[in-house]
Design a protein around this motif. Structure first.
Motif, mmCIF file in Angstrom:
data_model
loop_
_atom_site.group_PDB
_atom_site.id
_atom_site.type_symbol
_atom_site.label_atom_id
_atom_site.label_comp_id
_atom_site.label_asym_id
_atom_site.label_seq_id
_atom_site.Cartn_x
_atom_site.Cartn_y
_atom_site.Cartn_z
ATOM 1 N N SER A 148 -2.659 6.195 13.609
ATOM 2 C CA SER A 148 -2.940 5.879 14.486
ATOM 3 C C SER A 148 -4.356 5.000 14.752
ATOM 4 O O SER A 148 -5.467 5.273 14.175
ATOM 5 C CB SER A 148 -3.629 7.736 15.408
ATOM 6 O OG SER A 148 -3.909 7.250 16.545
ATOM 7 N N GLU A 149 -4.365 4.128 15.054
ATOM 8 C CA GLU A 149 -5.522 2.438 15.762
ATOM 9 C C GLU A 149 -5.654 3.440 16.845
ATOM 10 O O GLU A 149 -5.037 3.869 18.250
ATOM 11 C CB GLU A 149 -4.824 1.718 15.680
ATOM 12 C CG GLU A 149 -3.571 1.365 17.125
ATOM 13 C CD GLU A 149 -2.769 1.297 16.064
ATOM 14 O OE1 GLU A 149 -1.921 1.554 17.153
ATOM 15 O OE2 GLU A 149 -1.721 2.330 15.410
ATOM 16 N N SER B 149 -6.531 -2.388 15.622
ATOM 17 C CA SER B 149 -7.326 -1.953 14.896
ATOM 18 C C SER B 149 -6.933 -1.224 13.825
ATOM 19 O O SER B 149 -5.801 -0.618 13.705
ATOM 20 C CB SER B 149 -8.281 -0.993 15.959
ATOM 21 O OG SER B 149 -7.514 -0.305 16.482
ATOM 22 N N ASP B 150 -7.606 -1.012 12.965
ATOM 23 C CA ASP B 150 -8.036 0.183 11.815
ATOM 24 C C ASP B 150 -7.297 1.642 11.972
ATOM 25 O O ASP B 150 -7.291 2.345 12.665
ATOM 26 C CB ASP B 150 -9.380 0.545 10.996
ATOM 27 C CG ASP B 150 -10.156 -0.739 10.753
ATOM 28 O OD1 ASP B 150 -9.548 -2.288 10.654
ATOM 29 O OD2 ASP B 150 -10.939 -0.550 10.524
ATOM 30 N N SER B 151 -6.384 1.596 10.983
ATOM 31 C CA SER B 151 -5.937 2.988 10.908
ATOM 32 C C SER B 151 -5.301 3.782 9.165
ATOM 33 O O SER B 151 -5.095 2.933 8.890
ATOM 34 C CB SER B 151 -4.287 3.096 11.563
ATOM 35 O OG SER B 151 -3.273 2.150 11.323
ATOM 36 N N VAL C 211 -6.714 3.166 4.217
ATOM 37 C CA VAL C 211 -6.508 2.218 5.809
ATOM 38 C C VAL C 211 -6.557 0.625 5.464
ATOM 39 O O VAL C 211 -6.642 0.146 4.280
ATOM 40 C CB VAL C 211 -8.473 2.497 5.953
ATOM 41 C CG1 VAL C 211 -8.583 1.783 6.946
ATOM 42 C CG2 VAL C 211 -9.156 3.863 5.542
ATOM 43 N N GLN C 212 -5.336 1.061 6.645
ATOM 44 C CA GLN C 212 -4.720 -0.551 6.893
ATOM 45 C C GLN C 212 -5.968 -0.961 7.944
ATOM 46 O O GLN C 212 -6.488 -0.426 9.198
ATOM 47 C CB GLN C 212 -3.864 -0.498 7.401
ATOM 48 C CG GLN C 212 -3.611 -1.649 7.956
ATOM 49 C CD GLN C 212 -3.178 -3.014 7.032
ATOM 50 O OE1 GLN C 212 -2.336 -2.975 6.271
ATOM 51 N NE2 GLN C 212 -3.870 -3.762 7.216
ATOM 52 N N GLU C 213 -6.752 -2.450 8.205
ATOM 53 C CA GLU C 213 -7.865 -3.192 7.797
ATOM 54 C C GLU C 213 -7.339 -3.906 9.305
ATOM 55 O O GLU C 213 -5.502 -3.651 9.241
ATOM 56 C CB GLU C 213 -8.054 -3.760 8.033
ATOM 57 C CG GLU C 213 -9.242 -3.256 7.240
ATOM 58 C CD GLU C 213 -10.102 -3.944 5.932
ATOM 59 O OE1 GLU C 213 -9.846 -5.791 6.266
ATOM 60 O OE2 GLU C 213 -11.323 -3.683 4.641
ATOM 61 N N GLY C 214 -7.831 -4.017 10.569
ATOM 62 C CA GLY C 214 -7.139 -4.080 11.848
ATOM 63 C C GLY C 214 -6.396 -5.945 11.683
ATOM 64 O O GLY C 214 -6.760 -6.179 10.931
ATOM 65 N N ARG D 153 2.828 1.876 6.026
ATOM 66 C CA ARG D 153 2.883 3.958 4.994
ATOM 67 C C ARG D 153 2.409 3.607 3.633
ATOM 68 O O ARG D 153 2.289 2.232 3.622
ATOM 69 C CB ARG D 153 4.261 3.801 5.961
ATOM 70 C CG ARG D 153 4.194 5.891 5.721
ATOM 71 C CD ARG D 153 4.159 6.391 6.515
ATOM 72 N NE ARG D 153 4.183 7.887 6.108
ATOM 73 C CZ ARG D 153 3.314 8.689 6.461
ATOM 74 N NH1 ARG D 153 1.957 7.994 5.705
ATOM 75 N NH2 ARG D 153 3.480 9.896 6.113
ATOM 76 N N SER D 154 2.012 4.136 3.862
ATOM 77 C CA SER D 154 1.007 4.216 2.145
ATOM 78 C C SER D 154 0.924 6.228 1.633
ATOM 79 O O SER D 154 0.850 6.883 2.510
ATOM 80 C CB SER D 154 -0.356 3.919 2.286
ATOM 81 O OG SER D 154 -0.691 3.878 0.947
ATOM 82 N N ILE D 155 2.378 6.280 -0.029
ATOM 83 C CA ILE D 155 1.650 7.361 0.171
ATOM 84 C C ILE D 155 1.226 6.296 -1.738
ATOM 85 O O ILE D 155 1.687 6.026 -2.101
ATOM 86 C CB ILE D 155 3.133 7.445 -0.130
ATOM 87 C CG1 ILE D 155 4.161 6.605 -0.549
ATOM 88 C CG2 ILE D 155 3.463 8.224 1.646
ATOM 89 C CD1 ILE D 155 5.436 7.686 -0.781
#
Length: 297
Positions: free
Chosen positions: A183-184, A215-217, A228-231, A265-267
């Motif tokens: 959720s950004e 933005s970041d999420s 965290v994925q930066e914006g 997505r990241s795991i």
């Protein structure tokens, strides 16, 4: 049968859930071109059981119960060629169902409830089509601001490798007040389209420019700071020629002009110990240049 852990189990449980689901709405027409509205919606997602990695238990998973409120404006300013749509939203979720993962064995997933969560914000769409003599030009600006958090989640699972100094005590962490996964806070898109007829040839040039930003999420489910994925921004461009009746067209395009690499997505994985992750990168997470064509019958 669980082939990962080589476990065979048989357990039987049942449950029954009941809920009142409804949607109420009201709309007031301020004029022929403008209205305001409000809605109240109660939803429901059935409960169930989580059998754990061994299948020898069946932990209750409570029903998820969201209550949503919306208020908005829909308007058209015809002389100026402007459309303005704005919606404010607020959603409270009781017993949000979330996925967790055993921090000591990343192959074991489980389902559990966060106590409460809240999503609130505003979204908008503004379109402008200025009047031109020999072309059609339009601007479409869409955006959203979202504040999405766990209101209460005191017994959230830890992420793999999380220490006591990072908040993991007894295998759990307190995520109350933490942002919801995937959720950004900001999402912005601007699309500009220009169509220019080529005299009396029956052809037209079409150019499209898209600019977006998110933005970041956090791409995980347990607030791991390494997920965290930066914006990032995205720019897509295209230029085409085709029949003015849109029966056929040929376009040259470039997607992700700046070659922005991003994951959706990241795991965490068992490979490389704590700190190992598998990430999903969509096709557009690279610069793509090409030519496309279409024919309509």
């Amino acid at each position: 049968f669980d082939p990962v852990n080589n476990v065979t189990a048989n357990i039987a449980r049942s449950r029954s859930d009941e809920a009142l689901i409804f949607r109420l709405g009201a709309q007031y027409d301020v004029s022929d071109d403008t209205n305001i509205f409000a809605t109240l919606t109660r939803g429901f997602k059935g409960g169930g059981f989580d059998t754990g990695p061994t299948g020898n238990t069946a932990t209750d998973v409570l029903p998820e119960e969201p209550t949503s409120y919306e208020i908005g404006l829909r308007s058209v300013f015809r002389p100026a060629g402007i459309t303005l749509n704005v919606t404010g939203f607020w959603q409270d979720i009781a017993n949000l169902q979330v996925q967790g993962r055993d921090p000591n064995n990343t192959l074991n997933f489980f389902l559990l409830n966060a106590a409460t969560a809240r999503t609130r914000g505003v979204e908008w769409e503004i379109s402008w089509s200025p009047r031109l003599d020999n072309a059609e030009l339009s601007f479409d600006f869409q955006g959203a601001y979202t504040d999405a958090t766990f209101r209460q989640f005191p017994l959230a699972p830890c992420f793999r490798g999380q220490s006591a100094a990072q908040g993991c005590v007894g295998g759990v962490q307190n995520l109350s007040g933490a942002p919801l996964p995937l959720s950004e806070e900001w999402s912005l898109n601007l699309t500009t389209t220009l169509e220019v007829p080529l005299g009396s040839s029956g052809l037209q040039l079409t150019g499209v420019a898209f600019g977006g930003y998110k933005s970041d999420s956090n791409l995980g489910s347990v607030n791991d700071p390494n997920q965290v994925q930066e914006g990032y921004p995205l720019i897509h461009l295209s230029l085409g020629i085709g029949d003015i009746d849109e029966s056929w067209a040929v376009r040259a395009f470039v997607r992700n002009l700046t070659d922005q690499i991003y994951a959706t997505r990241s795991i965490s994985t068992i490979f490389g110990g704590p700190g190992g992750y598998a990430e999903y990168y969509p096709y557009d997470a690279q610069r793509v240049v090409g030519v496309s064509g279409e024919v309509r019958f």
